[in-house]
Scaffold this motif. Structure first.
Motif, PDB file in Angstrom:
ATOM      1  N   LEU A 302      47.162  34.410  45.818  1.00  0.00           N
ATOM      2  CA  LEU A 302      47.976  34.930  44.723  1.00  0.00           C
ATOM      3  C   LEU A 302      49.343  35.383  45.252  1.00  0.00           C
ATOM      4  O   LEU A 302      49.427  36.034  46.296  1.00  0.00           O
ATOM      5  N   PRO A 303      50.434  35.056  44.560  1.00  0.00           N
ATOM      6  CA  PRO A 303      51.751  35.531  44.999  1.00  0.00           C
ATOM      7  C   PRO A 303      51.867  37.038  44.880  1.00  0.00           C
ATOM      8  O   PRO A 303      51.145  37.670  44.092  1.00  0.00           O
ATOM      9  N   THR A 304      52.770  37.610  45.638  1.00  0.00           N
ATOM     10  CA  THR A 304      52.966  39.063  45.622  1.00  0.00           C
ATOM     11  C   THR A 304      53.298  39.571  44.224  1.00  0.00           C
ATOM     12  O   THR A 304      52.894  40.674  43.839  1.00  0.00           O
ATOM     13  N   ALA A 305      54.009  38.749  43.463  1.00  0.00           N
ATOM     14  CA  ALA A 305      54.419  39.157  42.117  1.00  0.00           C
ATOM     15  C   ALA A 305      53.228  39.337  41.175  1.00  0.00           C
ATOM     16  O   ALA A 305      53.375  39.945  40.113  1.00  0.00           O
ATOM     17  N   SER A 306      52.054  38.802  41.563  1.00  0.00           N
ATOM     18  CA  SER A 306      50.874  38.939  40.703  1.00  0.00           C
ATOM     19  C   SER A 306      50.298  40.347  40.725  1.00  0.00           C
ATOM     20  O   SER A 306      49.518  40.722  39.846  1.00  0.00           O
ATOM     21  N   PHE A 307      50.665  41.119  41.743  1.00  0.00           N
ATOM     22  CA  PHE A 307      50.169  42.491  41.864  1.00  0.00           C
ATOM     23  C   PHE A 307      51.233  43.460  41.356  1.00  0.00           C
ATOM     24  O   PHE A 307      52.430  43.150  41.374  1.00  0.00           O
ATOM     25  N   PRO A 308      50.821  44.639  40.897  1.00  0.00           N
ATOM     26  CA  PRO A 308      49.453  45.163  40.801  1.00  0.00           C
ATOM     27  C   PRO A 308      48.687  44.536  39.641  1.00  0.00           C
ATOM     28  O   PRO A 308      49.283  44.105  38.654  1.00  0.00           O
ATOM     29  N   ILE A 309      47.356  44.531  39.783  1.00  0.00           N
ATOM     30  CA  ILE A 309      46.475  44.003  38.745  1.00  0.00           C
ATOM     31  C   ILE A 309      45.633  45.148  38.209  1.00  0.00           C
ATOM     32  O   ILE A 309      44.974  45.845  38.992  1.00  0.00           O
ATOM     33  N   PRO A 310      45.627  45.381  36.893  1.00  0.00           N
ATOM     34  CA  PRO A 310      44.776  46.451  36.336  1.00  0.00           C
ATOM     35  C   PRO A 310      43.319  46.226  36.709  1.00  0.00           C
ATOM     36  O   PRO A 310      42.853  45.083  36.807  1.00  0.00           O
ATOM     37  N   ALA A 311      42.608  47.312  36.905  1.00  0.00           N
ATOM     38  CA  ALA A 311      41.212  47.231  37.354  1.00  0.00           C
ATOM     39  C   ALA A 311      40.353  46.382  36.416  1.00  0.00           C
ATOM     40  O   ALA A 311      39.539  45.563  36.860  1.00  0.00           O
ATOM     41  N   GLY A 312      40.541  46.572  35.119  1.00  0.00           N
ATOM     42  CA  GLY A 312      39.744  45.805  34.159  1.00  0.00           C
ATOM     43  C   GLY A 312      40.014  44.315  34.245  1.00  0.00           C
ATOM     44  O   GLY A 312      39.101  43.494  34.156  1.00  0.00           O
ATOM     45  N   THR A 313      41.291  43.965  34.442  1.00  0.00           N
ATOM     46  CA  THR A 313      41.649  42.546  34.580  1.00  0.00           C
ATOM     47  C   THR A 313      41.092  41.971  35.868  1.00  0.00           C
ATOM     48  O   THR A 313      40.589  40.835  35.897  1.00  0.00           O
ATOM     49  N   PHE A 314      41.171  42.743  36.943  1.00  0.00           N
ATOM     50  CA  PHE A 314      40.624  42.275  38.225  1.00  0.00           C
ATOM     51  C   PHE A 314      39.114  42.070  38.118  1.00  0.00           C
ATOM     52  O   PHE A 314      38.573  41.094  38.654  1.00  0.00           O
ATOM     53  N   TYR A 315      38.456  42.964  37.406  1.00  0.00           N
ATOM     54  CA  TYR A 315      37.001  42.863  37.237  1.00  0.00           C
ATOM     55  C   TYR A 315      36.613  41.601  36.463  1.00  0.00           C
ATOM     56  O   TYR A 315      35.708  40.864  36.849  1.00  0.00           O
ATOM     57  N   SER A 316      37.329  41.354  35.336  1.00  0.00           N
ATOM     58  CA  SER A 316      36.973  40.217  34.483  1.00  0.00           C
ATOM     59  C   SER A 316      37.451  38.889  35.048  1.00  0.00           C
ATOM     60  O   SER A 316      36.855  37.848  34.770  1.00  0.00           O
ATOM     61  N   SER A 317      38.509  38.902  35.874  1.00  0.00           N
ATOM     62  CA  SER A 317      39.081  37.651  36.383  1.00  0.00           C
ATOM     63  C   SER A 317      38.677  37.313  37.810  1.00  0.00           C
ATOM     64  O   SER A 317      38.617  36.132  38.177  1.00  0.00           O
ATOM     65  N   TYR A 318      38.358  38.343  38.626  1.00  0.00           N
ATOM     66  CA  TYR A 318      38.097  38.081  40.043  1.00  0.00           C
ATOM     67  C   TYR A 318      36.777  38.667  40.559  1.00  0.00           C
ATOM     68  O   TYR A 318      36.527  38.628  41.756  1.00  0.00           O
ATOM     69  N   ILE A 319      35.969  39.216  39.684  1.00  0.00           N
ATOM     70  CA  ILE A 319      34.640  39.679  40.118  1.00  0.00           C
ATOM     71  C   ILE A 319      33.544  38.976  39.326  1.00  0.00           C
ATOM     72  O   ILE A 319      32.739  38.241  39.893  1.00  0.00           O
ATOM     73  N   LEU A 320      33.542  39.157  38.006  1.00  0.00           N
ATOM     74  CA  LEU A 320      32.489  38.543  37.190  1.00  0.00           C
ATOM     75  C   LEU A 320      32.429  37.014  37.313  1.00  0.00           C
ATOM     76  O   LEU A 320      31.346  36.452  37.452  1.00  0.00           O
ATOM     77  N   PRO A 321      33.582  36.302  37.299  1.00  0.00           N
ATOM     78  CA  PRO A 321      33.487  34.838  37.393  1.00  0.00           C
ATOM     79  C   PRO A 321      32.981  34.350  38.748  1.00  0.00           C
ATOM     80  O   PRO A 321      32.577  33.188  38.858  1.00  0.00           O
ATOM     81  N   TYR A 322      33.010  35.208  39.778  1.00  0.00           N
ATOM     82  CA  TYR A 322      32.640  34.769  41.130  1.00  0.00           C
ATOM     83  C   TYR A 322      31.233  35.226  41.522  1.00  0.00           C
ATOM     84  O   TYR A 322      30.880  35.194  42.696  1.00  0.00           O
ATOM     85  N   ARG A 323      30.450  35.625  40.529  1.00  0.00           N
ATOM     86  CA  ARG A 323      29.034  35.874  40.798  1.00  0.00           C
ATOM     87  C   ARG A 323      28.327  34.549  41.065  1.00  0.00           C
ATOM     88  O   ARG A 323      28.779  33.501  40.593  1.00  0.00           O
ATOM     89  N   PRO A 324      27.214  34.561  41.777  1.00  0.00           N
ATOM     90  CA  PRO A 324      26.529  33.300  42.114  1.00  0.00           C
ATOM     91  C   PRO A 324      26.037  32.572  40.862  1.00  0.00           C
ATOM     92  O   PRO A 324      25.475  33.184  39.954  1.00  0.00           O
ATOM     93  N   ALA A 325      26.254  31.272  40.831  1.00  0.00           N
ATOM     94  CA  ALA A 325      25.789  30.472  39.693  1.00  0.00           C
ATOM     95  C   ALA A 325      24.274  30.366  39.670  1.00  0.00           C
ATOM     96  O   ALA A 325      23.686  30.059  38.637  1.00  0.00           O
TER      97      ALA A 325
END
Length: 633
Positions: A302-325
């Motif tokens: 991710l480029p530096t300009a993408s940060f900061p990321i709100p916690a809720g957005t980080f959770y829905s975009s970079y935690i939940l989708p990366y759970r094991p299939a």
């Protein structure tokens, strides 16, 4: 908001797959739900429709394939997606919930806002500030750790701290409720006959043992106070509800079925086919691995300009989708876990923060910050993720696995291939054919020339026959070989002479003209071959499809389509497809005096859209004739 029927309703149009995915991502990011729940809240076949309220507020609503409104947006920008009660019944905890006595529910259904004296329980474990969306449900006195299903949606009007016993004023500005005019556009079903369990128990401010920790009891109210009664404009008691509003169903108050519960240890079945049971510790490990997977595969680039990321957005975009299939669960049917069916409750749990040892997302991120996996900044109302440590030893040593994100990407590629495959429809093969008439007509030419008088000839074969005939009889003009001396052959001369044409004046014709005149004296046939269909061979002359824009009923422009039946197109199917494509009304009417022939009408000047539709169905461009008779360019 929806006291009166919607006005200026536009024709509904199905969402494209790409638009539906974008809408689902908005729901996932806004309401912090998993992609699986996103598929339930934003189902396939969603329809969009513009409308106006009685106060002339413009909006957009999204309908399910069954005809229930699931989401709506208000205002010109329409950025905020607001769930309807139909959606809240699919996931009861989608919004923070405020409870109110049963006697207040009819007042809300009449369109009144919720007043502070009508509030019994408020969200305690969630950060809720005005003008955040909240749900309103019925308070169940006999079940302090449970509430009824959501019955209304509104915006919080005051801080939760102001909702105390003796307070005055509005607590929630109502937007939509059960039995209002938006609800009545759908299936008009009664609320689910369940109680929504408040799972985590603790002690409230009132000191009530066993009261739900995620709600605070403001006061015990069997009946609404004087101010609550005044809100609805009508004094009513237990047996004297507002006559203009349907009462709350008895099954909801008197005979509720218990909602599904987790075990005391917080364990849940995750995939019935694998018969796996996960503890809170195991769920926490899976979520932590999901963070490592996300950083290793995506977040590190991710480029530096993408940060900061709100916690809720980080959770829905970079935690939940990366759970094991491998832990994917079946999608629940209506009436299962999300609708309170006990038998299916344990089969459809979630791997999320609520089922982990972390309890809250902020606590989870703080632990990751201490371990150096990412850095956060503690802000209100939620922390910000400032950066991720792509070079962290745990990230580098993490063994990648197939995640839900990988499955989603694969599905999107499959859908794209399917859409591209539909766009690459093979063009129809159309042959114009000619058959000799009886021996007294053109058949004599074929019999004298030794050709098959019962065969069907293409234009190229007909031309080759004429060349062979005139060559064998030496009818080619000696000075110009492109001409044929038709006067030297009685059979040929009789066939090529047209009506009102003198026999004596016709001596020479160009070879192409001979072929053309011969075809005029033969029967017309045609053959159409379309992909996936049996070849069609019919007698008659094939004419192009006519697409004409005309002005009817004053200044109204309509597009009329005729002559499509020979091209294997059905009127009703075509009208339905064009209704979706053109987002306008269509109609089918029989053509007078022509059996089995119809005319399809499309509202508006839609020549290009109709042309593109016909081409996408394999009709060659040369077999489509268009005309604009509206007098406007």
């Amino acid at each position: 908001m929806f006291k009166r029927p919607l006005s200026n309703l536009k024709t509904s149009a199905p969402l494209r797959s790409s638009d539906r995915r974008k809408l689902k991502q908005r729901v996932i990011a806004t309401y912090n739900v998993s992609p699986e729940i996103g598929d339930i809240l934003v189902p396939e076949g969603l329809m969009s429709r513009r409308f106006a309220t009685n106060t002339n507020t413009q909006g957009v609503a999204y309908w399910s394939p069954d005809g229930d409104p699931l989401w709506f947006s208000l205002g010109k920008d329409a950025d905020e997606l607001i769930p309807t009660v139909y959606t809240l019944w699919r996931k009861y905890d989608l919004l923070p919930c405020i409870t109110t006595p049963a006697a207040v529910i009819p007042v809300l259904m009449g369109g009144a806002d919720l007043m502070i004296p009508g509030v019994v329980q408020i969200p305690q474990s969630q950060t809720v500030v005005p003008p955040q969306l909240v749900a309103i449900a019925q308070y169940i006195k006999d079940s302090p750790t449970a509430r009824g299903p959501p019955l209304a949606v509104g915006r919080l009007a005051v801080d939760l701290g102001s909702l105390t016993v003796g307070g005055k004023g509005k607590a929630v500005h109502l937007l939509h409720s059960w039995k209002d005019c938006l609800f009545n556009v759908g299936s008009k079903v009664d609320p689910p006959g369940v109680l929504v369990e408040i799972q985590e128990v603790g002690e409230s401010k009132e000191g009530a043992e066993g009261q739900a920790a995620e709600t605070e009891v403001i006061g015990e109210r069997d009946e609404p106070s004087a101010e609550v009664q005044e809100v609805g404009g009508t004094d009513f008691g237990e047996d004297d509800a507002d006559p203009h509003v349907d009462p709350v169903p008895k099954h909801l108050v008197q005979q509720p079925r218990p909602a599904p519960q987790l075990s005391k240890e917080g364990e849940c079945h995750l995939d019935s086919c694998r018969d796996v049971i996960l503890s809170r510790t195991e769920v926490s490990t899976i979520l932590r691995d999901a963070v490592l997977q996300a950083i290793r595969s995506t977040a590190k680039s991710l480029p530096t300009a993408s940060f900061p990321i709100p916690a809720g957005t980080f959770y829905s975009s970079y935690i939940l989708p990366y759970r094991p299939a491998s832990f994917r669960r079946p999608v629940p049917e209506p009436g299962d876990a999300l609708s309170g069916n006990d038998s299916g409750a344990s089969e459809y749990p979630l791997i999320d923060i609520k089922h982990s040892t972390y309890k809250s997302l902020a606590a989870f991120l703080k632990i990751l910050d201490k371990q150096g996996i990412l850095t956060i900044k503690d802000m209100k109302p939620e922390p910000l993720v400032m950066s991720v440590a792509a070079s962290h030893s745990e990230v580098l040593s993490h063994t990648p696995y197939v995640s839900l994100h990988d499955i989603q990407l694969k599905e999107e590629k499959r859908e794209k291939r399917e859409e591209e495959g539909k766009a690459r429809v093979r063009e129809m093969e159309i042959k114009e054919l000619w058959k000799p008439h009886a021996p007294s007509g053109s058949g004599r030419f074929f019999l004298d020339g030794g050709f098959d008088s019962s065969a069907l000839y293409t234009y190229a074969e007909l031309k080759a026959t004429v060349v062979k005939y005139v060559t064998a009889r030496q009818l080619v003009n000696a000075h110009d070989q492109s001409y044929v001396d038709v006067s030297q052959d009685e059979v040929l001369h009789v066939i090529v002479v047209r009506k009102n044409e003198s026999d004596e004046s016709l001596e020479f014709l160009k070879r192409e003209e001979v072929v053309q005149r011969l075809s005029e004296k033969m029967q017309n046939w045609y053959e159409i071959r379309a992909e996936g269909r049996e070849p069609l061979l019919r007698k008659g002359q094939l004419k192009p499809i006519s697409v004409v824009a005309k002005t009817r009923q004053g200044r109204r422009a309509n597009t009329l389509i005729t002559g499509f039946e020979p091209f294997l197109l059905e009127a009703e199917t075509m009208a339905e497809e064009l209704r979706r494509i053109c987002a306008g009304s269509t109609g089918v009417s029989p053509l007078p005096g022509k059996a089995a022939r119809s005319e399809v009408l499309v509202q508006g000047k839609q020549i290009k859209a109709v042309m593109d539709f016909l081409l996408s169905r394999g009709v060659p461009k040369k077999w489509i004739e268009t005309a604009d008779l509206t007098g406007k360019k």
